[in-house]
Scaffold this motif. Structure first.
Motif, mmCIF file in Angstrom:
data_model
loop_
_atom_site.group_PDB
_atom_site.id
_atom_site.type_symbol
_atom_site.label_atom_id
_atom_site.label_comp_id
_atom_site.label_asym_id
_atom_site.label_seq_id
_atom_site.Cartn_x
_atom_site.Cartn_y
_atom_site.Cartn_z
ATOM 1 N N ASP A 38 0.835 -1.203 0.000
ATOM 2 C CA ASP A 38 0.000 0.000 0.000
ATOM 3 C C ASP A 38 0.875 1.259 0.000
ATOM 4 O O ASP A 38 0.501 2.273 -0.593
ATOM 5 C CB ASP A 38 -0.905 0.021 1.234
ATOM 6 C CG ASP A 38 -1.965 -1.069 1.186
ATOM 7 O OD1 ASP A 38 -2.527 -1.297 0.103
ATOM 8 O OD2 ASP A 38 -2.234 -1.699 2.225
ATOM 9 N N TYR A 61 -3.403 -11.800 -3.205
ATOM 10 C CA TYR A 61 -4.263 -11.331 -2.122
ATOM 11 C C TYR A 61 -4.358 -12.425 -1.066
ATOM 12 O O TYR A 61 -4.722 -13.559 -1.376
ATOM 13 C CB TYR A 61 -5.665 -11.002 -2.642
ATOM 14 C CG TYR A 61 -6.684 -10.835 -1.531
ATOM 15 C CD1 TYR A 61 -6.753 -9.659 -0.793
ATOM 16 C CD2 TYR A 61 -7.548 -11.877 -1.208
ATOM 17 C CE1 TYR A 61 -7.665 -9.521 0.235
ATOM 18 C CE2 TYR A 61 -8.470 -11.740 -0.174
ATOM 19 C CZ TYR A 61 -8.526 -10.556 0.545
ATOM 20 O OH TYR A 61 -9.425 -10.421 1.568
ATOM 21 N N GLN A 71 -17.289 -5.348 6.375
ATOM 22 C CA GLN A 71 -15.909 -4.862 6.443
ATOM 23 C C GLN A 71 -15.004 -5.673 5.508
ATOM 24 O O GLN A 71 -14.113 -5.115 4.847
ATOM 25 C CB GLN A 71 -15.393 -4.960 7.874
ATOM 26 C CG GLN A 71 -16.094 -4.042 8.859
ATOM 27 C CD GLN A 71 -15.610 -4.244 10.280
ATOM 28 O OE1 GLN A 71 -14.767 -5.115 10.548
ATOM 29 N NE2 GLN A 71 -16.145 -3.465 11.213
ATOM 30 N N ALA A 74 -15.506 -4.798 1.732
ATOM 31 C CA ALA A 74 -14.931 -3.479 1.434
ATOM 32 C C ALA A 74 -13.415 -3.556 1.354
ATOM 33 O O ALA A 74 -12.788 -2.972 0.444
ATOM 34 C CB ALA A 74 -15.369 -2.479 2.499
ATOM 35 N N ALA A 75 -12.801 -4.270 2.292
ATOM 36 C CA ALA A 75 -11.341 -4.424 2.264
ATOM 37 C C ALA A 75 -10.898 -5.232 1.049
ATOM 38 O O ALA A 75 -9.857 -4.956 0.448
ATOM 39 C CB ALA A 75 -10.868 -5.088 3.556
ATOM 40 N N TYR A 76 -11.700 -6.235 0.689
ATOM 41 C CA TYR A 76 -11.391 -7.083 -0.474
ATOM 42 C C TYR A 76 -11.305 -6.235 -1.741
ATOM 43 O O TYR A 76 -10.343 -6.356 -2.518
ATOM 44 C CB TYR A 76 -12.476 -8.146 -0.599
ATOM 45 C CG TYR A 76 -12.251 -9.195 -1.660
ATOM 46 C CD1 TYR A 76 -11.131 -10.014 -1.642
ATOM 47 C CD2 TYR A 76 -13.191 -9.408 -2.667
ATOM 48 C CE1 TYR A 76 -10.942 -11.007 -2.590
ATOM 49 C CE2 TYR A 76 -13.018 -10.395 -3.620
ATOM 50 C CZ TYR A 76 -11.890 -11.184 -3.589
ATOM 51 O OH TYR A 76 -11.721 -12.177 -4.537
ATOM 52 N N GLU A 77 -12.280 -5.365 -1.930
ATOM 53 C CA GLU A 77 -12.261 -4.512 -3.117
ATOM 54 C C GLU A 77 -11.038 -3.590 -3.101
ATOM 55 O O GLU A 77 -10.370 -3.401 -4.124
ATOM 56 C CB GLU A 77 -13.535 -3.676 -3.215
ATOM 57 C CG GLU A 77 -13.520 -2.747 -4.414
ATOM 58 C CD GLU A 77 -14.853 -2.095 -4.706
ATOM 59 O OE1 GLU A 77 -14.944 -1.386 -5.737
ATOM 60 O OE2 GLU A 77 -15.815 -2.292 -3.929
ATOM 61 N N LYS A 78 -10.729 -3.019 -1.932
ATOM 62 C CA LYS A 78 -9.564 -2.130 -1.834
ATOM 63 C C LYS A 78 -8.281 -2.857 -2.220
ATOM 64 O O LYS A 78 -7.469 -2.342 -3.000
ATOM 65 C CB LYS A 78 -9.454 -1.586 -0.410
ATOM 66 C CG LYS A 78 -8.321 -0.592 -0.208
ATOM 67 C CD LYS A 78 -8.119 -0.265 1.255
ATOM 68 C CE LYS A 78 -7.019 -1.129 1.813
ATOM 69 N NZ LYS A 78 -6.573 -0.747 3.161
ATOM 70 N N HIS A 79 -8.092 -4.068 -1.685
ATOM 71 C CA HIS A 79 -6.868 -4.814 -1.972
ATOM 72 C C HIS A 79 -6.803 -5.253 -3.438
ATOM 73 O O HIS A 79 -5.734 -5.194 -4.060
ATOM 74 C CB HIS A 79 -6.782 -6.028 -1.053
ATOM 75 C CG HIS A 79 -6.423 -5.697 0.362
ATOM 76 N ND1 HIS A 79 -5.232 -5.107 0.713
ATOM 77 C CD2 HIS A 79 -7.107 -5.876 1.525
ATOM 78 C CE1 HIS A 79 -5.181 -4.941 2.017
ATOM 79 N NE2 HIS A 79 -6.307 -5.392 2.537
ATOM 80 N N ARG A 81 -8.185 -3.792 -6.041
ATOM 81 C CA ARG A 81 -7.895 -2.631 -6.888
ATOM 82 C C ARG A 81 -6.415 -2.246 -6.791
ATOM 83 O O ARG A 81 -5.782 -1.899 -7.803
ATOM 84 C CB ARG A 81 -8.782 -1.450 -6.499
ATOM 85 C CG ARG A 81 -10.227 -1.601 -6.944
ATOM 86 C CD ARG A 81 -11.024 -0.323 -6.765
ATOM 87 N NE ARG A 81 -12.416 -0.482 -7.158
ATOM 88 C CZ ARG A 81 -12.868 -0.395 -8.406
ATOM 89 N NH1 ARG A 81 -12.018 -0.132 -9.394
ATOM 90 N NH2 ARG A 81 -14.143 -0.563 -8.677
ATOM 91 N N ASN A 82 -5.856 -2.304 -5.609
ATOM 92 C CA ASN A 82 -4.436 -1.999 -5.452
ATOM 93 C C ASN A 82 -3.578 -2.961 -6.263
ATOM 94 O O ASN A 82 -2.604 -2.552 -6.919
ATOM 95 C CB ASN A 82 -4.050 -2.071 -3.970
ATOM 96 C CG ASN A 82 -2.606 -1.654 -3.726
ATOM 97 O OD1 ASN A 82 -2.161 -0.593 -4.157
ATOM 98 N ND2 ASN A 82 -1.853 -2.513 -3.037
ATOM 99 N N GLU A 85 -4.057 -2.283 -10.182
ATOM 100 C CA GLU A 85 -3.408 -1.072 -10.681
ATOM 101 C C GLU A 85 -1.922 -1.285 -10.953
ATOM 102 O O GLU A 85 -1.303 -0.524 -11.700
ATOM 103 C CB GLU A 85 -3.628 0.069 -9.685
ATOM 104 C CG GLU A 85 -5.059 0.598 -9.744
ATOM 105 C CD GLU A 85 -5.431 1.487 -8.568
ATOM 106 O OE1 GLU A 85 -4.528 1.765 -7.722
ATOM 107 O OE2 GLU A 85 -6.603 1.886 -8.491
#
Length: 270
Positions: A38, A61, A71, A74-79, A81-82, A85
């Motif tokens: 991150d 992941y 929770q 939401a964290a799954y999508e954040k990771h 996407r990171n 990218e």
């Protein structure tokens, strides 16, 4: 068909990205399998090293830590996407929880499919203990209900869960081999997900079972005309690697074993 081999970052975190990637390139791998940091400076160091040594990336992941589902997703999508990218060739995802309902795990699979379409990067959901695809029989049921789902085949976990070499689960294995788009080439056995050294003759039966499964995956890809397949020899460090009591001295070298597995599989792929 070209088979590309990736070196796990797991167990080599003590190395800088530059030193690690240089070792990986010199050893003959095509790329690395790793989480993407991150922290922007760490991420830049990782991407610069990959570019400098002309290495590919399989994003990883593993951070499925949250118990609360909202929770968690939401964290799954954040990771994800990171990871996406960073433009990996694909993502290995330890998706979901063994105690989540089918609908909860399917919501995670659906989110991964949506992001995969958005970024153009395939996601392979790992057959891992404690995750959605924790066992052969459970995964068979999920794959039958979610026909678009692709997996990372790490059958060492299933051997441990079933306390067997899955002799009585041929249908589940056959389906999983057809749906695998990535392989974690680690040899497990009936009591643990990693033998101490696959080069040792006492593990010949377990090694041959895994080789048959990996051969079936590669053959299926050849038959359907795939141009590439990705494999990560993924023997791990302590505590996956058995060790001497008290001293905690590993019984074998993780690095050497993974290189051995790469060469063994390269010979079989010729």
């Amino acid at each position: 068909m070209t088979v590309q081999f990736f070196c796990p970052r797991w167990g080599q975190e003590h190395e800088t990205y530059d030193a690690f990637c240089r070792k990986v390139k010199d050893a003959g791998y095509d790329g690395i399998e790793a989480p993407v940091p991150d922290d922007e400076r760490e991420k830049e160091a990782m991407m610069n090293a990959l570019s400098r040594y002309d290495l590919l990336l399989v994003g990883q992941y593993y951070q499925s830590f949250e118990k609360d589902f909202q929770q968690h997703i939401a964290a799954y999508e954040k990771h994800l996407r990171n990871l996406m990218e960073a433009k990996p060739v694909k993502i290995d995802s330890q998706t979901g929880k063994d105690y989540y309902s089918f609908d909860q795990n399917k919501a995670l699979f659906d989110l991964a499919e949506k992001l995969s379409a958005e970024y153009g990067i395939p996601v392979a959901h790992e057959t891992h203990r404690n995750k959605a695809l924790f066992s052969a029989h459970n995964t068979q049921s999920i794959l039958e209900q979610v026909p678009q789902l692709s997996i990372t085949a790490d059958f060492s976990h299933w051997c441990t869960v079933a306390e067997s070499l899955l002799e009585d689960q041929a249908d589940a294995l056959a389906l999983a081999c057809r749906r695998a788009i990535h392989v974690h080439a680690r040899v497990g056995h009936e009591e643990a997900p990693q033998v101490n050294d696959p080069r040792s003759p006492e593990w010949e039966r377990q090694l041959n079972a895994h080789l048959r499964w990996w051969d079936a995956i590669l053959e299926h890809h050849r038959e359907r005309g795939a141009s590439t397949m990705t494999v990560t020899p993924e023997f791990g460090p302590l505590p996956y690697m058995p060790a001497m009591p008290y001293t905690r001295e590993p019984l074998a070298s993780q690095w050497d074993i993974n290189i051995h597995m790469m060469h063994l599989l390269k010979q079989r792929c010729r």
